[in-house]
Structure formats: structure tokens, C-alpha cells
Scaffold this active site. Structure first.
Site, PDB file in Angstrom:
ATOM      1  N   TRP A 205       0.862  -1.191   0.000  1.00 44.65           N
ATOM      2  CA  TRP A 205       0.000   0.000   0.000  1.00 44.65           C
ATOM      3  C   TRP A 205       0.892   1.232   0.000  1.00 44.65           C
ATOM      4  O   TRP A 205       1.943   1.247   0.643  1.00 44.65           O
ATOM      5  CB  TRP A 205      -0.907   0.004   1.229  1.00 44.65           C
ATOM      6  CG  TRP A 205      -2.255  -0.592   0.979  1.00 44.65           C
ATOM      7  CD1 TRP A 205      -3.432   0.088   0.829  1.00 44.65           C
ATOM      8  CD2 TRP A 205      -2.586  -1.980   0.835  1.00 44.65           C
ATOM      9  NE1 TRP A 205      -4.459  -0.800   0.593  1.00 44.65           N
ATOM     10  CE2 TRP A 205      -3.968  -2.072   0.588  1.00 44.65           C
ATOM     11  CE3 TRP A 205      -1.838  -3.160   0.867  1.00 44.65           C
ATOM     12  CZ2 TRP A 205      -4.625  -3.286   0.392  1.00 44.65           C
ATOM     13  CZ3 TRP A 205      -2.473  -4.375   0.675  1.00 44.65           C
ATOM     14  CH2 TRP A 205      -3.857  -4.427   0.442  1.00 44.65           C
TER      15      TRP A 205
ATOM     16  N   GLN B 119      -3.353   7.655  -2.502  1.00 43.75           N
ATOM     17  CA  GLN B 119      -3.370   7.733  -1.039  1.00 43.75           C
ATOM     18  C   GLN B 119      -2.517   8.909  -0.581  1.00 43.75           C
ATOM     19  O   GLN B 119      -1.768   9.475  -1.375  1.00 43.75           O
ATOM     20  CB  GLN B 119      -2.843   6.415  -0.433  1.00 43.75           C
ATOM     21  CG  GLN B 119      -3.930   5.490   0.067  1.00 43.75           C
ATOM     22  CD  GLN B 119      -3.388   4.264   0.774  1.00 43.75           C
ATOM     23  OE1 GLN B 119      -2.237   3.880   0.612  1.00 43.75           O
ATOM     24  NE2 GLN B 119      -4.241   3.617   1.553  1.00 43.75           N
TER      25      GLN B 119
ATOM     26  N   ASP C  70     -10.589   5.042   5.526  1.00 44.15           N
ATOM     27  CA  ASP C  70     -11.590   4.510   4.601  1.00 44.15           C
ATOM     28  C   ASP C  70     -13.046   4.758   4.984  1.00 44.15           C
ATOM     29  O   ASP C  70     -13.825   5.265   4.191  1.00 44.15           O
ATOM     30  CB  ASP C  70     -11.378   3.009   4.422  1.00 44.15           C
ATOM     31  CG  ASP C  70      -9.992   2.673   3.899  1.00 44.15           C
ATOM     32  OD1 ASP C  70      -9.150   3.571   3.836  1.00 44.15           O
ATOM     33  OD2 ASP C  70      -9.757   1.518   3.547  1.00 44.15           O
TER      34      ASP C  70
ATOM     35  N   GLU D 266      -3.045  -3.179  13.896  1.00 43.36           N
ATOM     36  CA  GLU D 266      -3.421  -2.113  12.964  1.00 43.36           C
ATOM     37  C   GLU D 266      -3.989  -0.920  13.735  1.00 43.36           C
ATOM     38  O   GLU D 266      -3.651   0.232  13.469  1.00 43.36           O
ATOM     39  CB  GLU D 266      -4.465  -2.679  12.000  1.00 43.36           C
ATOM     40  CG  GLU D 266      -4.848  -1.786  10.854  1.00 43.36           C
ATOM     41  CD  GLU D 266      -5.863  -2.458   9.932  1.00 43.36           C
ATOM     42  OE1 GLU D 266      -6.106  -1.886   8.853  1.00 43.36           O
ATOM     43  OE2 GLU D 266      -6.418  -3.528  10.275  1.00 43.36           O
TER      44      GLU D 266
END
EC number: 3.2.1.208
Length: 446
Positions: free
Chosen positions: A40, A115, A182, A419
Site C-alpha cells: 500500500w 493515497q 476509509d 493495525e
């Protein structure tokens, strides 16, 4: 005395380094081994920051791999897919950028969105570490800058020109995923106006790995996410045509603040390493334009920043960590900045009496949108803690930066490298063995 299950700093650093080695595919580091088995974009930048104290050479490889997937128009895509690795949805077949997008790279499979642009910060950290090493390591870092300066400039120019067409100093997003946050409440009202048509069938992968539904977005939300992909595919990801078809268009104040900081950082690197004067001048101009754009969104009394819904032509007011965007890039009048710091450190955020650690929850615990276990709607994200801590140190707020680092390390001392974390209990949530969490810890521990 009760047994303290936490790891010492030395043990924690060793575990973090071991985790990054375990997630290393050779030239890219997966964001996490199960849930996110690819690269990512903003994860990769943070991973490079964590790799730099271990190996400047390997940190350079991480950014080289990411930049090798840059689109011809300058966009850095938010996912670079690892060859032969399945297990993530939507995968390359669903994005179909290789067959639809003229600008997509021919040698890599990628997504079709972007991003936040934290990459200049990673470049700066790599150069800082290289300066403390031997001549050969410095040469590797400087050769990377020589090789990739033009690519970094194309990336920043694409954001400034294609995603801020009216020069308002704010980046327009066409998907909530582009924000990195998100399913944040920031996007609820904009997503409410996304009406999915007939979608090709799909099977989610995330809720097979994270089986607790309270930690992930709903199926209805996923339908909207995937419908936006169909809208992009209909115009072949063409920058010129996206504004006329996308049913989600927001100006993201947090992304814009990061871009302002990144332009400032890249300009300083450009000055230090004698890059073209015209490039440095553009970077300083963009840094100022986006700083002013962020400040323009703020509440006159509290200094809190707001996003803007382009299609509905209205400000989006939510109590999330993004309110504090001006603290990253600066520019607020002194009284408004003081008020915003008071809000950050008060009971609506870091000073809430029930928080396990004095850290910034993704959504305020007193907001009606707050959900303590769900992704960007409440949990504390170590990577966000790192970003605020780094920006505060850069702005001269040494004590504030130190406190965030101290609390961030206390939270991470369980060694799960989660996370995100439940803000009241400190329970690790989402994906475990998350690369960017390990990277934040490694940078904090030096």
C-alpha cells in the site's frame, strides 16, 4: 505485584525488526501478512521510515519498488499488487487498470486511486539516517534522490494540478479509500449520495480474516465503495473525465495538510541537495497554497478543520482526528491554534477520562458517530500517533511530541503491532503484525 506483560524497548525493537523481515517479499513489504498481502502506498512510506534505522539500502528499495509502479500521469497508486499473491479484494482483475487505463504502468498491476503523500517525509528520514552512516550508505541514499527526484516532482505536480484544478489549496478525492481513513464518519454524508447500480458479483476477503463484524465496514458500505470503481472504469480512469462522472467528490483537509507538509519537506531536500531551482520554487508555492487552503476550512472559534463536499457544495463537520489537520501544516492565527490544541488535549479527544492512553482517537469518544472497535470510527491508530508526533517535533513542540511518542510506545508494548487499538481498553484490533505499526515503533526507538 501483578506481572507486567509488556516488552522492554530493546525487546520491542527486536520484535518490530523481526516482523518487517517476516513481511518482506524481497523488494516490497506487505502491509500485513493476512489481511493486506500487497504493497500500500502510504504504508510503504511508513515502512521505509521504519526500515531506515535498520538498513538505508533496504528502505531505498521499498520506495524504488513503489515508484516503479507510478502512473505516467504522475499518480502513485494506492496498491501495488504482489505477483502471484491472492487473498485481497478488490484485486487487480476488479480494478482492471492494466487493460483500461492508458496511464497505468505496463510492468506492474495496481489499483486506480491514490493515497496520502507522506513519501517526502520518508525520503527525508532516509537521508537523515544515511548522513550518520558510512560513505557508501550515503551514496546509496543520494543516488536514490538523483534517480527519483523527477518522479517525486511528477507525483506532487499531479496532485497540485489534477486534484486541485481550481487552485483552492485542497485535494479532491474520488473515493474515501484515497483518504487512508476509509470508513471515517467524515465521508458518511458524501457516501449517502452514492447510489450503486448493478454491481458485478463479489466476495469480500476482509471479513473472512477479521471475523468480528464490529471491526469492519458493512456490506452496504462495500457496495458503495465498489460502485465508485465501476464509475472510474467507465471513463477508463481518465483524469479529465472523472469530475463529470464520479458521485463521490470531496476536498480532504487532512490529505491537503499532509501535502502541504510534504511539499515543504521536499523543497527543503531540494535546497539541501541542489535540485533545480524551478522545482524548489514550485514546491514552496504549493506548500503555501495548501496551507492556506487548510486554514480556510477552519472554524473561526475553535480552529477545527472541515472537509468539503464538492457535489453537495457544503462543509462536512465531523469530530474526527482530521479536525486537527492545521496542527500538522501550521498557518492558523495564534489564538485559533491555541484553541485547537486545547480541543486536542481536552476531554473530547486525548484528555477523555476513559482513554487507556493519552492518544488521539480516530473519532471523538463523545461523538454520536463514535464506535470504539470499528476501523476509523473510534480506534487509535499508531501510524496517526507517529504522524502527529513527527509534525509536532518539526513545529518545535518538543514536549507534545515526546508525550505522544511515550504513550504510543506504551500502547505498542504488548508486541502485537496491531493495525489499531480499542481506545478505552487498549485491546489490539484489526490486523495483527501490521508493518506500519512496527515501523512507527522502530522510528520512535531510533
Amino acid at each position: 505485584m501483578p506481572h507486567d506483560p509488556s516488552f522492554t524497548p530493546t525487546q520491542l525493537a527486536a520484535r518490530a525488526a523481526y516482523l518487517l523481515r517476516g513481511n518482506d517479499l524481497g523488494t516490497m513489504t506487505t502491509a500485513a501478512p493476512l489481511l493486506y498481502p500487497h504493497m500500500w502506498s502510504w504504508d510503504a512510506a511508513f515502512v521505509a521510515i521504519g526500515l531506515a534505522p535498520l538498513s538505508v539500502e533496504r528502505a531505498v528499495v521499498e520506495l524504488d519498488t513503489l515508484l516503479s509502479a507510478q502512473w505516467r500521469n504522475g499518480m502513485i497508486p494506492h496498491i501495488v499488487f504482489a505477483n502471484g499473491v491472492d487473498g485481497y479484494f478488490p484485486g487487480p482483475a476488479r480494478w482492471a487498470t492494466a487493460t483500461l487505463a492508458d496511464n497505468a504502468p505496463r510492468n506492474r498491476l495496481t489499483s486506480g486511486i491514490t493515497q496520502p503523500p507522506v513519501h517526502a517525509i520518508a525520503v527525508q528520514r532516509i537521508l537523515e539516517h544515511a548522513r550518520t552512516r558510512g560513505r557508501s550508505t550515503r551514496a546509496v541514499a543520494e543516488a536514490f534522490l538523483d534517480r527519483r527526484w523527477g518522479d517525486l516532482m511528477r507525483w506532487h505536480r499531479w496532485l497540485a494540478e489534477c486534484r486541485d484544478r481550481n487552485e483552492r489549496g485542497r485535494i479532491t478525492l474520488y473515493h474515501g479509500w484515497e483518504s487512508g481513513m476509509d470508513n471515517s464518519p467524515r465521508w458518511d454524508s458524501a457516501y449517502a449520495n452514492v447510489v450503486p447500480g448493478k454491481l458485478p458479483e463479489y466476495q469480500r476477503a476482509d471479513n473472512v480474516i477479521i471475523t468480528d463484524p464490529s471491526q469492519r465496514p458493512s456490506d452496504g458500505e462495500y457496495d458503495r465503495y465498489l460502485w465508485l470503481l465501476e464509475e472510474m472504469k467507465a471513463v477508463r480512469y481518465d483524469d479529465e473525465r472523472l469530475p463529470s462522472v464520479m458521485s463521490f467528490q470531496v476536498e480532504d483537509v487532512f490529505f491537503s495538510a499532509i501535502f502541504s507538509v510534504a511539499c515543504q519537506v521536499l523543497a527543503e531536500i531540494g535546497e539541501d541537495y541542489k535540485r533545480p531551482h524551478a522545482d524548489v520554487k514550485d514546491l514552496y508555492l504549493w506548500a503555501e497554497r495548501f496551507r492556506a487552503g487548510v486554514v480556510e476550512t477552519t472554524d473561526q472559534r475553535t480552529g477545527a478543520a472541515r472537509d468539503f463536499d464538492v457535489l453537495a457544495e457544503k462543509w462536512l463537520v465531523t469530530e474526527t482526528a482530521a479536525q486537527f489537520a492545521p496542527l500538522l501544516c501550521g498557518g492558523l492565527p495564534h489564538d485559533r491554534e491555541r484553541a485547537l490544541l486545547k480541543l486536542l488535549e481536552g476531554p473530547r479527544f486525548c484528555g477523555h477520562p476513559d482513554l487507556k492512553y493519552g492518544l488521539i482517537p480516530s473519532t471523538s469518544p463523545v461523538s454520536r458517530d463514535f464506535r470504539p472497535r470499528e476501523y476509523w470510527r473510534g480506534p487509535v491508530w499508531p501510524v496517526l500517533t507517529w504522524l502527529f508526533s513527527w509534525c509536532f517535533a518539526r513545529r518545535g513542540w518538543a514536549e507534545r511530541a515526546r508525550l505522544l511518542r511515550q504513550e504510543g510506545l506504551r500502547q505498542a508494548s504488548d508486541g502485537s503491532f496491531a493495525e489499531y487499538y480499542e481506545p478505552f481498553t487498549g485491546e489490539p484490533l484489526g490486523s495483527m503484525q501490521q508493518s506500519w505499526t512496527a515501523a512507527a515503533v522502530l522510528d520512535w526507538l531510533g
